[in-house]
Design an enzyme around this catalytic site. Structure first.
Site, PDB file in Angstrom:
ATOM      1  N   ALA A  73       0.813  -1.219   0.000  1.00 26.24           N
ATOM      2  CA  ALA A  73       0.000   0.000   0.000  1.00 26.24           C
ATOM      3  C   ALA A  73       0.849   1.272   0.000  1.00 26.24           C
ATOM      4  O   ALA A  73       0.435   2.304  -0.537  1.00 26.24           O
ATOM      5  CB  ALA A  73      -0.964  -0.001   1.183  1.00 26.24           C
ATOM      6  N   ASN A 153      -5.718   3.605  10.505  1.00 26.84           N
ATOM      7  CA  ASN A 153      -4.935   2.495  11.048  1.00 26.84           C
ATOM      8  C   ASN A 153      -4.662   2.616  12.548  1.00 26.84           C
ATOM      9  O   ASN A 153      -4.159   1.681  13.153  1.00 26.84           O
ATOM     10  CB  ASN A 153      -3.610   2.367  10.289  1.00 26.84           C
ATOM     11  CG  ASN A 153      -2.870   3.668  10.175  1.00 26.84           C
ATOM     12  OD1 ASN A 153      -3.399   4.651   9.649  1.00 26.84           O
ATOM     13  ND2 ASN A 153      -1.659   3.723  10.678  1.00 26.84           N
ATOM     14  N   GLN A 181      -6.551  -0.655   5.467  1.00 22.05           N
ATOM     15  CA  GLN A 181      -7.152  -1.192   6.689  1.00 22.05           C
ATOM     16  C   GLN A 181      -8.597  -1.649   6.490  1.00 22.05           C
ATOM     17  O   GLN A 181      -9.181  -2.257   7.389  1.00 22.05           O
ATOM     18  CB  GLN A 181      -7.123  -0.137   7.806  1.00 22.05           C
ATOM     19  CG  GLN A 181      -5.737   0.220   8.285  1.00 22.05           C
ATOM     20  CD  GLN A 181      -5.094  -0.872   9.121  1.00 22.05           C
ATOM     21  OE1 GLN A 181      -5.755  -1.775   9.638  1.00 22.05           O
ATOM     22  NE2 GLN A 181      -3.787  -0.806   9.259  1.00 22.05           N
ATOM     23  N   SER A 201      -3.358  -3.580   0.584  1.00 16.70           N
ATOM     24  CA  SER A 201      -2.161  -4.270   1.054  1.00 16.70           C
ATOM     25  C   SER A 201      -2.520  -5.692   1.480  1.00 16.70           C
ATOM     26  O   SER A 201      -3.430  -5.889   2.283  1.00 16.70           O
ATOM     27  CB  SER A 201      -1.567  -3.509   2.238  1.00 16.70           C
ATOM     28  OG  SER A 201      -0.440  -4.191   2.733  1.00 16.70           O
ATOM     29  N   HIS A 203      -0.799  -7.828   3.352  1.00 22.93           N
ATOM     30  CA  HIS A 203      -0.450  -8.291   4.710  1.00 22.93           C
ATOM     31  C   HIS A 203      -1.347  -7.706   5.790  1.00 22.93           C
ATOM     32  O   HIS A 203      -1.216  -8.058   6.958  1.00 22.93           O
ATOM     33  CB  HIS A 203       1.030  -8.039   5.015  1.00 22.93           C
ATOM     34  CG  HIS A 203       1.414  -6.634   5.356  1.00 22.93           C
ATOM     35  ND1 HIS A 203       1.537  -6.204   6.661  1.00 22.93           N
ATOM     36  CD2 HIS A 203       1.717  -5.568   4.587  1.00 22.93           C
ATOM     37  CE1 HIS A 203       1.922  -4.934   6.662  1.00 22.93           C
ATOM     38  NE2 HIS A 203       2.033  -4.530   5.419  1.00 22.93           N
ATOM     39  N   CYS A 328       4.772   2.608  12.290  1.00 23.42           N
ATOM     40  CA  CYS A 328       5.760   3.489  11.674  1.00 23.42           C
ATOM     41  C   CYS A 328       6.258   4.525  12.652  1.00 23.42           C
ATOM     42  O   CYS A 328       7.301   5.126  12.443  1.00 23.42           O
ATOM     43  CB  CYS A 328       5.160   4.204  10.478  1.00 23.42           C
ATOM     44  SG  CYS A 328       4.016   3.190   9.613  1.00 23.42           S
TER      45      CYS A 328
HETATM   46  C1  LIG Z   1      -0.158  -0.626   6.563  1.00 23.97           C
HETATM   47  C2  LIG Z   1      -0.698   0.578   5.899  1.00 23.97           C
HETATM   48  C3  LIG Z   1      -0.055   1.136   4.787  1.00 23.97           C
HETATM   49  C4  LIG Z   1       1.234   0.584   4.254  1.00 23.97           C
HETATM   50  O1  LIG Z   1       1.043  -0.659   3.652  1.00 23.97           O
HETATM   51  P1  LIG Z   1       2.300  -1.550   3.223  1.00 23.97           P
HETATM   52  O2  LIG Z   1       1.696  -2.631   2.404  1.00 23.97           O
HETATM   53  O3  LIG Z   1       2.907  -2.034   4.509  1.00 23.97           O
HETATM   54  O4  LIG Z   1       3.216  -0.681   2.446  1.00 23.97           O
HETATM   55  C5  LIG Z   1      -0.621   2.238   4.196  1.00 23.97           C
HETATM   56  N1  LIG Z   1      -1.751   2.769   4.664  1.00 23.97           N
HETATM   57  C6  LIG Z   1      -2.405   2.261   5.726  1.00 23.97           C
HETATM   58  C7  LIG Z   1      -3.676   2.888   6.177  1.00 23.97           C
HETATM   59  C8  LIG Z   1      -1.891   1.157   6.379  1.00 23.97           C
HETATM   60  O5  LIG Z   1      -2.523   0.670   7.432  1.00 23.97           O
END
Ligand SMILES: *Cc1c(COP(=O)(O)O)cnc(C)c1O
Length: 385
Positions: A73, A153, A181, A201, A203, A328
């Site tokens: 993402a 998130n 999310q 995303s 994961h 992060c």
């Molecule tokens: C986790 C997350 C991302 C980043 O996603 P990745 O696949 O880890 O790069 C971006 N935006 C939100 C809202 C997230 O929760």
């Protein structure tokens, strides 16, 4: 000793064993490059990727050809924002986003400002919601796109995508949403919700890390983005590079499973969440950092006034894995930008804990976790006298 119960599913989720099983052959015998179509190895990989594209599209009401696979993402957000602001630079130079976005959006917006674009960061109310009239007032003739996340998130706030998209479209502005999310957890339909670009995303929905997608609307309007990664022209030249076939296969299976199981999971986890909240309020004096009627069913962000969240998290860490705020920012001492944006003081922000329930949590987990947190809070209150 057994490992701690995992309740940090907003930072990542474990790979579903059914997903892993489907991925494994693509690390072995089915190793072909999905772009090398001169032989059966490539065809096999390409067919697997196209199957996954259909499944991801099917989860969000998109057409398969509107799905661009990316490395996650973060990358999808970068391509959406930078790629559109570049591609539509003749139309304008203005981007509208909001204060509680993920860093992948906020830092891209900052970078765009450095490159001469103009960005409006809309404020949010105490529940983390933007004001639609404020959004409408912010749109100008030079506005290219609006980027508002589908679900936060940290505090789980769900945005009214349909209304935001309708407003954007009325003014002929593109609508991007970071739905990392939301997808796989709550129903998302890009057509019903007037979405033009959407970041996802794997994961965050029981698929593998390092795999994601960007939905790019193909008709009414057909959206274009300038490539940010240049090369062999894969993914309709929007994201070059040999495809991560095992990851994409896993993402596809995760999407298929989510489609059939997410409603049941939302109900199940939502009821754990309500029980936990009630008990944390009663026994540990917790305060919810959001509007309970409008949050992700598996999110619980609460504060324990006057107590350091880090101290709570450390003292329960043998029992449960929870976090202070987003993954992060956990390395920094700065208070969460999301919690400050909803009006909390730095001290309140530092007393907030985020719990993210997930599909591998079972009924007994919530009791164990509430008990551990309550005990930690009571001990810490004693220490502080
Ligand atoms: C986790 C997350 C991302 C980043 O996603 P990745 O696949 O880890 O790069 C971006 N935006 C939100 C809202 C997230 O929760």
């Amino acid at each position: 000793m057994s490992p701690p119960i995992y309740m940090d599913s907003h930072s990542t989720t474990p790979v579903d064993p059914r997903v892993m099983e489907e991925m494994l052959p693509y690390f072995g015998a089915r190793f072909g490059n999905a772009s090398s179509l001169d032989h059966s190895y490539g065809h096999e990989a390409s067919e697997a990727v196209e199957g996954a594209r259909g499944r991801v599209a099917g989860l969000v009401g998109a057409r398969p050809e509107e799905i661009v696979f990316t490395g996650g993402a973060t990358e999808s957000n970068n391509i959406a924002l930078a790629g559109c602001m570049d591609r539509y630079s003749k139309k304008g130079d203005h981007l509208i986003t909001c204060a509680t976005e993920h860093k992948a959006v906020l830092e891209t917006a900052r970078w765009l400002e450095g490159a001469g674009k103009r960005v409006t960061y809309l404020p949010v109310d105490m529940n983390g919601e933007i004001d639609l009239e404020g959004l409408e007032a912010a749109i100008t003739d030079r506005t290219v796109m609006v980027s508002i996340m589908a679900a936060n998130n940290e505090i789980g706030t769900i945005s009214d995508l349909e209304a935001i998209g309708e407003l954007a479209h009325k003014r002929e502005v593109l609508f991007h949403t970071d739905a990392a999310q939301a997808v796989g957890h709550i129903p998302i339909d890009v057509n019903k919700m007037n979405v033009d670009l959407m970041s996802m995303s794997a994961h965050k929905m029981y698929g593998p890390k390092g795999t994601g997608a960007l939905y790019v609307r193909g008709i009414m309007p057909r959206v274009h983005v300038s490539p940010m990664v240049h090369g062999g022209g894969q993914e309709r030249n929007m994201r070059s590079g040999s495809l991560n076939v095992p990851g994409i296969v896993g993402f596809g299976i995760a999407a298929k499973i989510a489609k059939s199981e997410m409603d049941g999971e939302a109900k199940r986890l939502g009821s754990y969440r309500s029980q936990m909240l009630e008990r944390l309020i009663d026994s540990a004096g917790a305060t919810l950092n959001a509007d309970p009627r409008n949050v992700l069913p598996h999110n619980l962000n609460v504060r324990f006034e006057g107590i350091e969240a880090k101290a709570i998290i450390n003292s329960v860490s043998d029992t449960v894995a929870i976090s202070a705020s987003s993954a992060c920012t956990t390395q920094s001492v700065d208070a969460s930008h999301v919690l400050l944006a909803i009006g909390l003081s730095e001290q309140q922000a530092h007393s907030s804990v985020r719990i993210g329930l997930g599909k591998f949590n079972v009924d007994g987990d919530s009791v164990i976790v509430v008990d551990a947190i309550t005990k930690a809070v009571q001990n810490l209150m004693c220490v502080m006298g």
